[in-house]
Design a protein around this motif. Structure first.
Motif, PDB file in Angstrom:
ATOM      1  N   ILE A 216       0.948  -1.169  -0.196  1.00 19.69           N
ATOM      2  CA  ILE A 216       0.033  -0.032   0.074  1.00 19.69           C
ATOM      3  C   ILE A 216       0.992   1.153   0.005  1.00 19.69           C
ATOM      4  O   ILE A 216       1.773   1.276   0.839  1.00 19.69           O
ATOM      5  CB  ILE A 216      -0.846   0.129   1.352  1.00 19.69           C
ATOM      6  CG1 ILE A 216      -1.640  -1.283   1.329  1.00 19.69           C
ATOM      7  CG2 ILE A 216      -1.978   1.260   1.240  1.00 19.69           C
ATOM      8  CD1 ILE A 216      -2.533  -1.728   0.243  1.00 19.69           C
ATOM      9  N   PRO A 217       0.662   1.965  -0.884  1.00 21.21           N
ATOM     10  CA  PRO A 217       1.735   3.225  -1.199  1.00 21.21           C
ATOM     11  C   PRO A 217       1.430   4.343  -0.055  1.00 21.21           C
ATOM     12  O   PRO A 217       0.223   4.149   0.627  1.00 21.21           O
ATOM     13  CB  PRO A 217       1.491   3.814  -2.649  1.00 21.21           C
ATOM     14  CG  PRO A 217       0.103   3.415  -2.754  1.00 21.21           C
ATOM     15  CD  PRO A 217      -0.157   2.196  -2.063  1.00 21.21           C
ATOM     16  N   PRO A 218       2.256   5.496   0.219  1.00 20.26           N
ATOM     17  CA  PRO A 218       1.691   6.394   1.090  1.00 20.26           C
ATOM     18  C   PRO A 218       0.786   7.016   0.470  1.00 20.26           C
ATOM     19  O   PRO A 218       0.426   7.636  -0.702  1.00 20.26           O
ATOM     20  CB  PRO A 218       3.209   7.495   0.741  1.00 20.26           C
ATOM     21  CG  PRO A 218       4.390   6.465   0.244  1.00 20.26           C
ATOM     22  CD  PRO A 218       3.425   5.472  -0.479  1.00 20.26           C
ATOM     23  N   LEU A 219      -0.339   6.933   1.500  1.00 21.44           N
ATOM     24  CA  LEU A 219      -1.752   7.764   1.168  1.00 21.44           C
ATOM     25  C   LEU A 219      -1.875   8.809   2.253  1.00 21.44           C
ATOM     26  O   LEU A 219      -2.425   8.490   3.166  1.00 21.44           O
ATOM     27  CB  LEU A 219      -2.730   6.951   1.176  1.00 21.44           C
ATOM     28  CG  LEU A 219      -2.469   5.592   0.029  1.00 21.44           C
ATOM     29  CD1 LEU A 219      -3.702   4.564   0.573  1.00 21.44           C
ATOM     30  CD2 LEU A 219      -2.645   6.225  -1.123  1.00 21.44           C
ATOM     31  N   ARG A 220      -1.390   9.983   1.926  1.00 20.03           N
ATOM     32  CA  ARG A 220      -1.425  11.023   2.843  1.00 20.03           C
ATOM     33  C   ARG A 220      -2.576  12.013   3.100  1.00 20.03           C
ATOM     34  O   ARG A 220      -2.691  12.739   3.986  1.00 20.03           O
ATOM     35  CB  ARG A 220      -0.163  12.034   2.584  1.00 20.03           C
ATOM     36  CG  ARG A 220       1.108  11.331   2.654  1.00 20.03           C
ATOM     37  CD  ARG A 220       2.469  12.206   2.171  1.00 20.03           C
ATOM     38  NE  ARG A 220       3.548  11.367   2.288  1.00 20.03           N
ATOM     39  CZ  ARG A 220       4.198  10.982   1.199  1.00 20.03           C
ATOM     40  NH1 ARG A 220       3.754  11.067   0.245  1.00 20.03           N
ATOM     41  NH2 ARG A 220       5.319  10.182   1.613  1.00 20.03           N
ATOM     42  N   ASP A 221      -3.597  11.856   1.936  1.00 19.66           N
ATOM     43  CA  ASP A 221      -4.727  12.633   2.253  1.00 19.66           C
ATOM     44  C   ASP A 221      -5.873  12.024   1.635  1.00 19.66           C
ATOM     45  O   ASP A 221      -5.635  10.882   0.777  1.00 19.66           O
ATOM     46  CB  ASP A 221      -4.688  14.088   1.736  1.00 19.66           C
ATOM     47  CG  ASP A 221      -3.928  14.537   0.267  1.00 19.66           C
ATOM     48  OD1 ASP A 221      -4.627  13.281  -0.328  1.00 19.66           O
ATOM     49  OD2 ASP A 221      -3.476  15.372   0.007  1.00 19.66           O
ATOM     50  N   ARG A 222      -7.107  12.683   1.705  1.00 20.31           N
ATOM     51  CA  ARG A 222      -8.251  12.062   1.022  1.00 20.31           C
ATOM     52  C   ARG A 222      -8.169  11.795  -0.775  1.00 20.31           C
ATOM     53  O   ARG A 222      -8.518  11.033  -1.289  1.00 20.31           O
ATOM     54  CB  ARG A 222      -9.492  12.782   1.207  1.00 20.31           C
ATOM     55  CG  ARG A 222      -9.744  13.943   0.563  1.00 20.31           C
ATOM     56  CD  ARG A 222     -10.912  14.871   1.344  1.00 20.31           C
ATOM     57  NE  ARG A 222     -12.072  14.017   1.264  1.00 20.31           N
ATOM     58  CZ  ARG A 222     -13.037  14.274   0.142  1.00 20.31           C
ATOM     59  NH1 ARG A 222     -12.844  14.919  -1.065  1.00 20.31           N
ATOM     60  NH2 ARG A 222     -14.183  13.696   0.265  1.00 20.31           N
TER      61      ARG A 222
END
Length: 375
Positions: A216-222
């Motif tokens: 799962i890659p970096p998901l920093r916001d919606r």
């Protein structure tokens, strides 16, 4: 509760509108087809008793003259039907921020708005920016869909012109169209992601590279979450199940189930007796992974608003990851003689006030024709 009608119900935005209505537990909208639009009386009959009609039907790409003519014609056909209504409903027009910009598409959209305003029906002329989201049509709906499809096929996205743009997720636009206040995973204020085309290609490429490794890659916001979910919609079902790295030594075996970059979420395990089913729901934004650790199971999924069911047979002897695509109803059923042990992971901690979980059976009911009784 408002009674809605929709043109363009089978298009990209139309599907997101109908899926949101499904999540909200609202009635199915009245669908006004393109065939209906050719007959003003048929339009008037369908709009009888409707409070609001969402005019989503349009032509986005193609020969410039055909794009222009198509958008004007569709609005004119709806206008003819509205004039036949004794009490015409309000109209919400899915217009474009490009309206009146001097291009055939933009000028046609502006003309369409003027045609609808001339009917006398209340008009909400909604200027929409670039929309993106799950199951967009590549090379037609948005550059996001095009880049996602290329990456899913193993091809690098090509940036012809690097410019800034504003992107809005289709579910946010759907909430604005149907008049739903903020809540759950949607926002009718339509918060936009301002991003360059080159940066978009770079971000999606990073998502694809990580996901090919099962990570799962970096998901920093919606917007990162929704861009990743959009990419995942283009790799399902061909990219599922995903094999998991396994390590073994004299002590036993280890399976790497979830690797999350710069994130957390929630993991839990369940035990299910033979024949037990869990799920029968869908999510609008939540990312969810299933990994069977012991026993055997069937994982079944169906895209909301569609009939075909995708099925995967999985077992703890060969653990694999099956990620649930957003807006697909899903379930897992113990098909073995013993206990089924399953690990579940989601990208967010469960919030009972905003669960992002909506009941929906995977199998649609079979309609049995009524018996014909002889007189």
């Amino acid at each position: 509760m408002l009674r809605l009608a929709v043109t363009g119900a089978d298009g990209f935005l139309g599907w997101h509108v109908r899926t949101l209505l499904r999540a909200l537990g609202r009635p199915e909208p009245v669908v006004v087809t393109r065939t209906d639009l050719t007959d003003p009386d048929a339009v008037a009959a369908k709009l009888a008793g409707v409070d609001r009609v969402l005019h989503l039907a349009g032509v986005n790409r193609g020969d410039p003259a055909q794009v222009a003519a198509g958008n004007v014609q569709l609005a004119a056909q709806l206008a003819h039907g509205l004039r036949r209504c004794p009490a015409p409903p309000a109209v919400v027009f899915a217009n474009s921020v490009q309206a009146g910009n001097g291009t055939p598409y933009g000028d046609a959209k502006a003309t369409a708005a003027a045609i609808l305003a001339d009917t006398g029906a209340a008009l909400d002329d909604l200027l929409l920016p670039n929309l993106y989201g799950e199951h967009g049509r590549p090379f037609y709906n948005s550059v996001v869909a095009t880049f996602c499809r290329l990456l899913a096929s193993g091809d690098p996205p090509q940036v012809q012109l690097d410019r800034d743009m504003e992107l809005v997720h289709a579910t946010d636009a759907a909430a604005r169209l149907v008049g739903e206040p903020a809540g759950g995973s949607w926002d009718p204020a339509m918060p936009a992601l301002r991003i360059g085309v080159g940066e978009l290609a770079h971000r999606l490429t990073g998502f694809a590279d990580a996901y090919r490794r099962g990570e799962i890659p970096p998901l920093r916001d919606r917007h990162d979450v929704r861009l990743f979910n959009t990419y995942r919609s283009h790799v399902f079902p061909s990219g599922v199940p995903m094999p998991l790295p396994r390590r073994s030594d004299a002590r036993g075996e280890l399976v790497e189930t979830v690797k999350v970059h710069d994130g957390g979420g929630q993991s839990f395990c369940s035990g299910s007796h033979p024949g037990v089913t869990r799920g029968e729901h869908f999510h609008l934004a939540k990312i969810e992974r299933f990994v069977v650790l012991r026993g055997s199971a069937e994982i079944a999924l169906r895209r909301v608003g569609h009939a075909d069911v995708v099925r995967f047979a999985v077992a703890g002897d060969e653990p694999v990851a099956v990620d649930m695509p957003t807006m697909w109803a899903h379930r897992i059923t113990n098909t073995g003689p013993g206990e089924l042990v399953t690990l579940f992971w989601t990208n967010e901690i469960f919030d009972p006030d905003r669960p992002d979980t909506y009941p929906e059976p995977v199998d649609l009911p079979v309609l049995v024709p009524s018996a014909v009784v002889a007189g």
